[in-house]
Design an enzyme around this catalytic site. Structure first.
Site, PDB file in Angstrom:
ATOM      1  N   ASN A   1       0.878  -1.173   0.000  1.00 53.14           N
ATOM      2  CA  ASN A   1       0.000   0.000   0.000  1.00 53.14           C
ATOM      3  C   ASN A   1       0.916   1.224   0.000  1.00 53.14           C
ATOM      4  OD1 ASN A   1      -1.663   2.116   0.537  1.00 53.14           O
ATOM      5  ND2 ASN A   1      -2.382   1.359   2.520  1.00 53.14           N
ATOM      6  N   VAL A   2       0.967   1.918  -1.128  1.00 50.29           N
ATOM      7  CA  VAL A   2       1.936   3.016  -1.249  1.00 50.29           C
ATOM      8  C   VAL A   2       1.604   4.215  -0.359  1.00 50.29           C
ATOM      9  CG1 VAL A   2       2.800   2.419  -3.544  1.00 50.29           C
ATOM     10  CG2 VAL A   2       0.784   3.895  -3.335  1.00 50.29           C
TER      11      VAL A   2
ATOM     12  N   ASN B   1       2.625   5.221 -10.351  1.00 56.56           N
ATOM     13  CA  ASN B   1       1.376   5.151 -11.130  1.00 56.56           C
ATOM     14  C   ASN B   1       0.135   4.951 -10.257  1.00 56.56           C
ATOM     15  OD1 ASN B   1      -0.393   4.282 -13.576  1.00 56.56           O
ATOM     16  ND2 ASN B   1      -0.421   2.510 -12.192  1.00 56.56           N
TER      17      ASN B   1
ATOM     18  N   SER C   1      -2.444  13.920 -14.189  1.00 59.28           N
ATOM     19  CA  SER C   1      -3.722  13.752 -14.907  1.00 59.28           C
ATOM     20  C   SER C   1      -4.116  15.080 -15.541  1.00 59.28           C
ATOM     21  CB  SER C   1      -4.808  13.334 -13.917  1.00 59.28           C
ATOM     22  OG  SER C   1      -6.083  13.479 -14.497  1.00 59.28           O
TER      23      SER C   1
ATOM     24  N   TYR D   1      -8.834  15.027  -6.146  1.00 58.46           N
ATOM     25  CA  TYR D   1      -8.016  14.400  -7.198  1.00 58.46           C
ATOM     26  C   TYR D   1      -7.201  15.459  -7.951  1.00 58.46           C
ATOM     27  CZ  TYR D   1      -7.104  11.235 -11.183  1.00 58.46           C
ATOM     28  OH  TYR D   1      -6.522  10.459 -12.155  1.00 58.46           O
TER      29      TYR D   1
ATOM     30  N   ALA E   1      -6.284  18.442  -6.950  1.00 52.20           N
ATOM     31  CA  ALA E   1      -5.238  18.995  -6.081  1.00 52.20           C
ATOM     32  C   ALA E   1      -4.074  18.015  -5.955  1.00 52.20           C
ATOM     33  CB  ALA E   1      -5.819  19.318  -4.703  1.00 52.20           C
ATOM     34  N   SER E   2      -4.393  16.733  -5.803  1.00 54.14           N
ATOM     35  CA  SER E   2      -3.313  15.743  -5.662  1.00 54.14           C
ATOM     36  C   SER E   2      -2.483  15.671  -6.945  1.00 54.14           C
ATOM     37  CB  SER E   2      -3.874  14.355  -5.313  1.00 54.14           C
ATOM     38  OG  SER E   2      -4.554  13.767  -6.410  1.00 54.14           O
ATOM     39  N   LYS E   3      -3.151  15.709  -8.101  1.00 51.03           N
ATOM     40  CA  LYS E   3      -2.436  15.558  -9.371  1.00 51.03           C
ATOM     41  C   LYS E   3      -1.669  16.832  -9.738  1.00 51.03           C
ATOM     42  CE  LYS E   3      -3.564  11.274 -10.323  1.00 51.03           C
ATOM     43  NZ  LYS E   3      -2.541  10.204 -10.367  1.00 51.03           N
TER      44      LYS E   3
ATOM     45  N   ILE F   1      -8.690   7.633 -20.231  1.00 52.38           N
ATOM     46  CA  ILE F   1      -8.119   6.363 -20.669  1.00 52.38           C
ATOM     47  C   ILE F   1      -9.062   5.240 -20.245  1.00 52.38           C
ATOM     48  CG2 ILE F   1      -6.065   4.880 -20.581  1.00 52.38           C
ATOM     49  CD1 ILE F   1      -5.475   7.758 -21.632  1.00 52.38           C
TER      50      ILE F   1
HETATM   51  N1  LIG Z   1      -7.888   6.087 -16.439  1.00 49.11           N
HETATM   52  C1  LIG Z   1      -7.788   7.390 -16.682  1.00 49.11           C
HETATM   53  O1  LIG Z   1      -8.564   7.952 -17.468  1.00 49.11           O
HETATM   54  C2  LIG Z   1      -6.705   8.200 -16.033  1.00 49.11           C
HETATM   55  C3  LIG Z   1      -6.543   9.522 -16.442  1.00 49.11           C
HETATM   56  C4  LIG Z   1      -5.547  10.304 -15.868  1.00 49.11           C
HETATM   57  C5  LIG Z   1      -4.718   9.753 -14.903  1.00 49.11           C
HETATM   58  N2  LIG Z   1      -4.901   8.475 -14.512  1.00 49.11           N
HETATM   59  C6  LIG Z   1      -4.001   7.958 -13.481  1.00 49.11           C
HETATM   60  O2  LIG Z   1      -3.368   6.799 -13.944  1.00 49.11           O
HETATM   61  C7  LIG Z   1      -3.024   5.957 -12.843  1.00 49.11           C
HETATM   62  C8  LIG Z   1      -3.547   4.558 -13.094  1.00 49.11           C
HETATM   63  O3  LIG Z   1      -4.958   4.613 -13.200  1.00 49.11           O
HETATM   64  P1  LIG Z   1      -5.844   3.476 -13.904  1.00 49.11           P
HETATM   65  O4  LIG Z   1      -6.809   4.165 -14.756  1.00 49.11           O
HETATM   66  O5  LIG Z   1      -4.982   2.418 -14.443  1.00 49.11           O
HETATM   67  O6  LIG Z   1      -6.650   2.970 -12.607  1.00 49.11           O
HETATM   68  P2  LIG Z   1      -7.044   1.509 -12.103  1.00 49.11           P
HETATM   69  O7  LIG Z   1      -8.012   1.732 -11.019  1.00 49.11           O
HETATM   70  O8  LIG Z   1      -7.431   0.646 -13.255  1.00 49.11           O
HETATM   71  O9  LIG Z   1      -5.670   0.944 -11.520  1.00 49.11           O
HETATM   72  C9  LIG Z   1      -5.070   1.503 -10.380  1.00 49.11           C
HETATM   73  C10 LIG Z   1      -4.200   0.457  -9.709  1.00 49.11           C
HETATM   74  O10 LIG Z   1      -3.606   1.066  -8.560  1.00 49.11           O
HETATM   75  C11 LIG Z   1      -3.757   0.172  -7.448  1.00 49.11           C
HETATM   76  N3  LIG Z   1      -3.774   0.927  -6.195  1.00 49.11           N
HETATM   77  C12 LIG Z   1      -4.777   1.713  -5.723  1.00 49.11           C
HETATM   78  N4  LIG Z   1      -4.454   2.181  -4.513  1.00 49.11           N
HETATM   79  C13 LIG Z   1      -3.221   1.700  -4.229  1.00 49.11           C
HETATM   80  C14 LIG Z   1      -2.358   1.829  -3.105  1.00 49.11           C
HETATM   81  N5  LIG Z   1      -2.719   2.535  -2.025  1.00 49.11           N
HETATM   82  N6  LIG Z   1      -1.168   1.207  -3.141  1.00 49.11           N
HETATM   83  C15 LIG Z   1      -0.804   0.460  -4.218  1.00 49.11           C
HETATM   84  N7  LIG Z   1      -1.590   0.286  -5.291  1.00 49.11           N
HETATM   85  C16 LIG Z   1      -2.772   0.894  -5.288  1.00 49.11           C
HETATM   86  C17 LIG Z   1      -5.064  -0.538  -7.710  1.00 49.11           C
HETATM   87  O11 LIG Z   1      -5.180  -1.756  -6.969  1.00 49.11           O
HETATM   88  C18 LIG Z   1      -4.996  -0.753  -9.216  1.00 49.11           C
HETATM   89  O12 LIG Z   1      -4.323  -1.946  -9.535  1.00 49.11           O
HETATM   90  C19 LIG Z   1      -3.630   6.648 -11.609  1.00 49.11           C
HETATM   91  O13 LIG Z   1      -2.641   7.407 -10.963  1.00 49.11           O
HETATM   92  C20 LIG Z   1      -4.682   7.539 -12.196  1.00 49.11           C
HETATM   93  O14 LIG Z   1      -4.969   8.630 -11.358  1.00 49.11           O
HETATM   94  C21 LIG Z   1      -5.869   7.682 -15.052  1.00 49.11           C
END
Ligand SMILES: NC(=O)c1ccc[n+]([C@@H]2O[C@H](COP(=O)([O-])OP(=O)(O)OC[C@H]3O[C@@H](n4cnc5c(N)ncnc54)[C@H](O)[C@@H]3O)[C@@H](O)[C@H]2O)c1
Length: 247
Positions: free
Chosen positions: A63-64, A90, A142, A154, A156-158, A187
């Site tokens: 858990n990061v 990520n 993001s 979200y 603010a964090s990004k 995505i």
């Molecule tokens: N999907 C989009 O449209 C999109 C757009 C912009 C940014 N992002 C960013 O891309 C990254 C990946 O998103 P995604 O769409 O693949 O999401 P997703 O939900 O499909 O995958 C996220 C992964 O992170 C893991 N995770 C969550 N909390 C965690 C924690 N505390 N410790 C370790 N692992 C943890 C989850 O178990 C999952 O496997 C994220 O940072 C998200 O904010 C996604």
């Protein structure tokens, strides 16, 4: 020989979605990849699919957002591989709500997973990268960092991720370490799957590419930033959004 042969990479949130495709791409580029996620079952399944031999893909339940867990995990990674060349931050979550209804739990959990985690992981690798005078850090921000309805936490964090990225780039650039960010648009992953159809339609309308992106299209940009192809790119945030941020 891939362009990342003999490199050791860490990818957080690697069990599925964008993180899974990043791990797949870095493995294809020749790196050994430490895959981290909270969801161990899914992570193990994904790692077997990507590298059945387990020679170059290794998994750690982590858990990061938990400082102690990150410390322990990176100690184990250093013990296993002896070095870390590439860190891809990520892992991320959403807990969407209009700000006037947002709970402290929604705010804090998103800041913990999306931003505070990067304090822990970057602290775990930067001293080693400075010693070895080599490192590539890629932080996932993001397009929502520009502000998005229902996503004050979200966004603010990004946005914080971009500030952290630029500062680490400035502080460590002289040690041959680059720190860059990417800002994906919409995505196709579990994160966006359950968004209301009208929200998805609106985002697509505002995207010149007129579609959602695929995780592999994000992973290819990470591959560039994780390799020496980007040796003079530092402190940038590259939009991977089909042109969304241009509009
Ligand atoms: N999907 C989009 O449209 C999109 C757009 C912009 C940014 N992002 C960013 O891309 C990254 C990946 O998103 P995604 O769409 O693949 O999401 P997703 O939900 O499909 O995958 C996220 C992964 O992170 C893991 N995770 C969550 N909390 C965690 C924690 N505390 N410790 C370790 N692992 C943890 C989850 O178990 C999952 O496997 C994220 O940072 C998200 O904010 C996604």
């Amino acid at each position: 020989m891939g362009k990342l042969s003999n490199k050791v990479a860490v990818v957080t949130g690697a069990a599925q979605g964008i993180g899974e495709k990043i791990a797949e791409r870095l493995l294809a580029d020749g790196a050994s990849v430490a895959m981290l996620d909270v969801n161990l079952e899914k992570l193990e399944q994904t790692a077997i699919e990507l590298d059945g031999s387990g020679e170059r893909a290794r998994v750690w339940k982590c858990n990061v957002a938990d400082a102690a867990e990150v410390k322990e995990t990176f100690s184990a990674i250093y013990e296993q591989f002896g070095r870390v060349d590439i860190l891809v931050n990520n892992a991320g979550i959403t807990r969407d709500s209009f700000f006037h209804k947002m709970t402290a739990e929604q705010w804090n959990s998103v800041m913990d997973v999306n931003l505070n985690s990067m304090f822990y992981t970057c602290q775990a690798v930067i001293p080693g990268m400075r010693d070895q005078q080599y490192g590539k850090i890629v932080n996932v921000s993001s397009s929502s960092s520009w502000g998005n309805m229902g996503q004050a936490n979200y966004s603010a964090s990004k946005a914080g991720v971009i500030g952290l990225t630029r500062t680490l780039a400035k502080e460590n650039g002289s040690k041959q370490i680059t720190v860059n960010a990417i800002a994906p648009g919409q995505i196709n992953t579990d994160m966006t799957r359950d968004l209301p159809e009208d929200v998805k339609r609106m985002a697509t309308m505002l995207t010149p590419a007129a579609r959602m992106g695929n995780p592999a299209e994000v992973a290819s940009v990470v591959s560039f930033l994780a390799s020496d192809d980007s040796s003079f790119v530092n402190g940038e945030c590259i939009s991977v959004s089909g042109g969304f941020l241009m509009v």
